[in-house]
Scaffold this motif. Structure first.
Motif, PDB file in Angstrom:
ATOM      1  N   LYS A   1      -1.864   3.914  -1.433  1.00 23.99           N
ATOM      2  CA  LYS A   1      -2.517   3.759  -2.727  1.00 23.99           C
ATOM      3  C   LYS A   1      -4.034   3.755  -2.621  1.00 23.99           C
ATOM      4  O   LYS A   1      -4.726   4.258  -3.503  1.00 23.99           O
ATOM      5  CB  LYS A   1      -2.038   2.465  -3.394  1.00 23.99           C
ATOM      6  CG  LYS A   1      -0.546   2.471  -3.716  1.00 23.99           C
ATOM      7  CD  LYS A   1      -0.110   1.155  -4.341  1.00 23.99           C
ATOM      8  CE  LYS A   1       1.388   1.182  -4.656  1.00 23.99           C
ATOM      9  NZ  LYS A   1       1.848  -0.117  -5.229  1.00 23.99           N
ATOM     10  N   ASN A   2      -4.564   3.209  -1.524  1.00 26.12           N
ATOM     11  CA  ASN A   2      -6.017   3.077  -1.399  1.00 26.12           C
ATOM     12  C   ASN A   2      -6.563   3.499  -0.035  1.00 26.12           C
ATOM     13  O   ASN A   2      -7.783   3.517   0.146  1.00 26.12           O
ATOM     14  CB  ASN A   2      -6.457   1.622  -1.661  1.00 26.12           C
ATOM     15  CG  ASN A   2      -6.079   1.151  -3.057  1.00 26.12           C
ATOM     16  OD1 ASN A   2      -6.456   1.757  -4.054  1.00 26.12           O
ATOM     17  ND2 ASN A   2      -5.319   0.060  -3.129  1.00 26.12           N
TER      18      ASN A   2
ATOM     19  N   GLU B   1       0.813  -1.218   0.000  1.00 27.17           N
ATOM     20  CA  GLU B   1       0.000   0.000   0.000  1.00 27.17           C
ATOM     21  C   GLU B   1       0.848   1.270   0.000  1.00 27.17           C
ATOM     22  O   GLU B   1       0.315   2.367  -0.178  1.00 27.17           O
ATOM     23  CB  GLU B   1      -0.932   0.015   1.208  1.00 27.17           C
ATOM     24  CG  GLU B   1      -2.209  -0.771   1.027  1.00 27.17           C
ATOM     25  CD  GLU B   1      -3.138  -0.111   0.019  1.00 27.17           C
ATOM     26  OE1 GLU B   1      -3.329   1.116   0.080  1.00 27.17           O
ATOM     27  OE2 GLU B   1      -3.676  -0.831  -0.847  1.00 27.17           O
TER      28      GLU B   1
ATOM     29  N   SER C   1       3.014   4.336  -1.055  1.00 29.21           N
ATOM     30  CA  SER C   1       3.185   5.074  -2.296  1.00 29.21           C
ATOM     31  C   SER C   1       4.354   6.056  -2.169  1.00 29.21           C
ATOM     32  O   SER C   1       5.404   5.850  -2.791  1.00 29.21           O
ATOM     33  CB  SER C   1       1.896   5.820  -2.647  1.00 29.21           C
ATOM     34  OG  SER C   1       2.065   6.587  -3.816  1.00 29.21           O
TER      35      SER C   1
END
Length: 542
Positions: A71-72, A51, A53
């Protein structure tokens, strides 16, 4: 082997914990000592390495801060590091995840103008290339285009997982001026005389959006305010609201409700709805649904603790819930129907009850003289209707007042006596714990007895000031009348004794006047006789 750091704060929380960097990812857990037991028992926060970034290092409010863009899962803030920890963290992230930790410096000029950049996980407001502040999209609850050049952002302060350490910012506004565009005569399109009118129509149709509108639309898309259109369970278009006044489209989602108007939009979390009240309007034409909101919706400096929806009493609607069979059977089978075909106010109240888990409050057994569940009255300068419910008073529509019976100390009824010439009376509601009183005035006198009996049946202390004053007056007059009877008897005796004395002293004169033959018969002689009987005047001495 992992690298640990103690006394680290996650997302500006009140309580610190332990932060760990491992090959599998990052983790944070609240400290075992200090803080509430609920906070200590919470599961640790885990972020897998996939996850990650970007990572930034900068000064924070408790030392130095590590900001991780995922990322999410949005942006993650870890605060409380020392300056010496930078090299350790930088080496760990490079070795374990092949990610460079960027050193960021914030602008400390304090200027209130700059450039707003809508990044992946947050909005960055920067000056001369240096960030002044960042706003994570997860913290934005709602945004509105307040006017042509101003965009308001409301922050989410009801997130149970977010526990700020101090005071919290609730709203921020951005002024975005339009860029000045000047066209030279050569650049202006040349048209024939017959095309002038057509060109004007095309300009109105193809009028460009202002920069504020463009920013507003992009912010809504980036922040993902509300769910997407596919997540809407049910929608009700063009619903009339008396508070806040206007027509709004209602989109009901699994966790929130979206109100979309021509000028303003509101996002309402299901947990904000405290009460749902369904009341018929006294005009026998419309029906009202009142939503009690905590915290209230905001529009600039105005707050709306109550939302009042108005429907035509006989209006019907037919809707089908946008839920697949599996989701409906698992979560909503016992709460909602898959399809509705009934009066609109009944459909909306039933759906809101199933979504929020709040019961719908309806009028009690109270009926006025005209078989209505409300009485006409006024609060200060505002006319409205007072609804005596089963356990509370409701006054509609502006302002909307809710007074539970449990908060009432006593009720005073004034200007309702039999001797008064007024056709109305006032109802004063006195609250407990010296919290003041509320007066509902100009209630028809015909409703007084029915309303007083109903309130007494709810074990409320009701005082009728005029009736008590009249009883005191009657009791006082009753004692005075007894004394007057006694005095009148003695006064009659005194009058009789006076008459007897008068008659005793004048018996001889009466007999003489009636039987004496020497008594003159003419009026003039009578006058002279009466004058002769008067004592003679003393002679005037010169």
């Amino acid at each position: 082997m992992s690298t640990d750091f103690d006394r680290i704060y996650l997302n500006q929380s009140k309580f610190n914990g332990r932060f760990r960097i491992a090959d599998s990812g990052l983790g944070w857990k609240a400290a075992a000592s200090g803080g509430s037991a609920t906070n200590q028992n919470k599961a640790p926060f885990l972020l897998p390495a996939s996850e990650l970034s970007t990572v930034q290092w900068s000064r924070g409010c408790r030392g130095f801060e590590l900001k991780i863009n995922t990322k999410n899962q949005g942006a993650l803030q870890l605060d409380g590091f020392s300056e010496d920890d930078f090299n350790i963290i930088k080496g760990d992230f490079h070795r374990r995840f092949s990610i460079q930790v960027e050193h960021k410096e914030h602008s400390l000029r304090g200027w209130n103008w700059g450039k707003a950049d809508l990044a992946r996980n947050e909005m960055v407001f920067s000056l001369n290339g240096k960030p002044t502040f960042e706003i994570p999209y997860s913290r934005i609850n709602n945004t509105n285009l307040t006017n042509k050049n101003e965009v308001a952002i409301e922050f989410d302060i009801q997130d149970e997982n977010y526990q700020p350490a101090g005071d919290e910012l609730v709203e921020m506004r951005f002024y975005i001026p339009d860029a000045v565009k000047e066209e030279s005569d050569e650049e202006k399109p040349k048209t024939e005389e017959g095309d002038v009118e057509m060109e004007g129509e095309e300009k109105e149709e193809k009028e460009e959006k202002s920069l504020a509108e463009t920013f507003y639309d992009e912010l809504k898309e980036k922040a993902d305010i509300g769910e997407t259109a596919g997540d809407v369970i049910v929608s009700f278009p063009d619903v009339f609201f008396t508070t806040p006044r206007g027509r709004y489209d209602i989109d009901i989602y699994k966790n929130s409700i979206r109100l979309r108007g021509k000028t303003y939009e509101y996002k309402l979390q299901h947990r904000q709805i405290q009460r749902i009240v369904s009341l018929p309007k006294a005009d026998d034409i419309n029906h009202l649904i009142v939503l009690a909101i905590e915290p209230p919706l905001r529009q600039g400096q105005t707050s709306y603790p109550f939302l009042v929806l108005q429907f035509q009493k006989e209006e019907e609607t037919e809707v089908q819930l946008n839920l697949d069979d599996e989701d409906y059977e698992t979560n909503y089978k016992d709460k909602l129907k898959k399809q509705y075909d009934a009066k609109t106010h009944i459909v909306i109240s039933h759906i809101l009850k199933g979504i929020t888990g709040r019961r719908v409050i309806v009028p009690a057994e109270y009926k006025s003289k005209y078989e209505q569940c409300a009485v006409s009255c006024s609060y200060k300068a505002n006319e409205g209707y007072l609804y005596p419910l089963d356990n509370a008073f409701f006054f509609l529509t502006k302002p909307t007042l809710y007074i539970p019976f449990s908060d009432i100390s006593s009720i005073n009824i004034s200007r309702a006596g039999q001797t008064t010439t007024s056709r109305t009376f006032d109802l004063e509601v006195i609250l407990r714990f010296n919290r003041g009183s509320t007066t509902f005035a100009n209630i028809s006198r015909e409703e007084q007895q029915i309303l007083e009996q109903y309130l007494k049946s709810k074990n409320l202390r009701v005082r009728n000031e005029e009736k008590e004053a009249q009883q005191r007056l009657q009791s006082a007059l009753g004692s005075d009348s007894e004394d007057e009877d006694i005095n009148m008897g003695s006064a009659g005796e005194e009058d009789e004794s006076v008459d007897e004395e008068f008659h005793d002293s004048s018996d001889d004169d009466d007999v003489a006047e009636e039987f004496d033959s020497d008594v003159p018969s003419s009026g003039g002689e009578d006058e002279e006789g009466s004058d002769s009987e008067r004592p003679a005047k003393k002679p005037k001495v010169e």
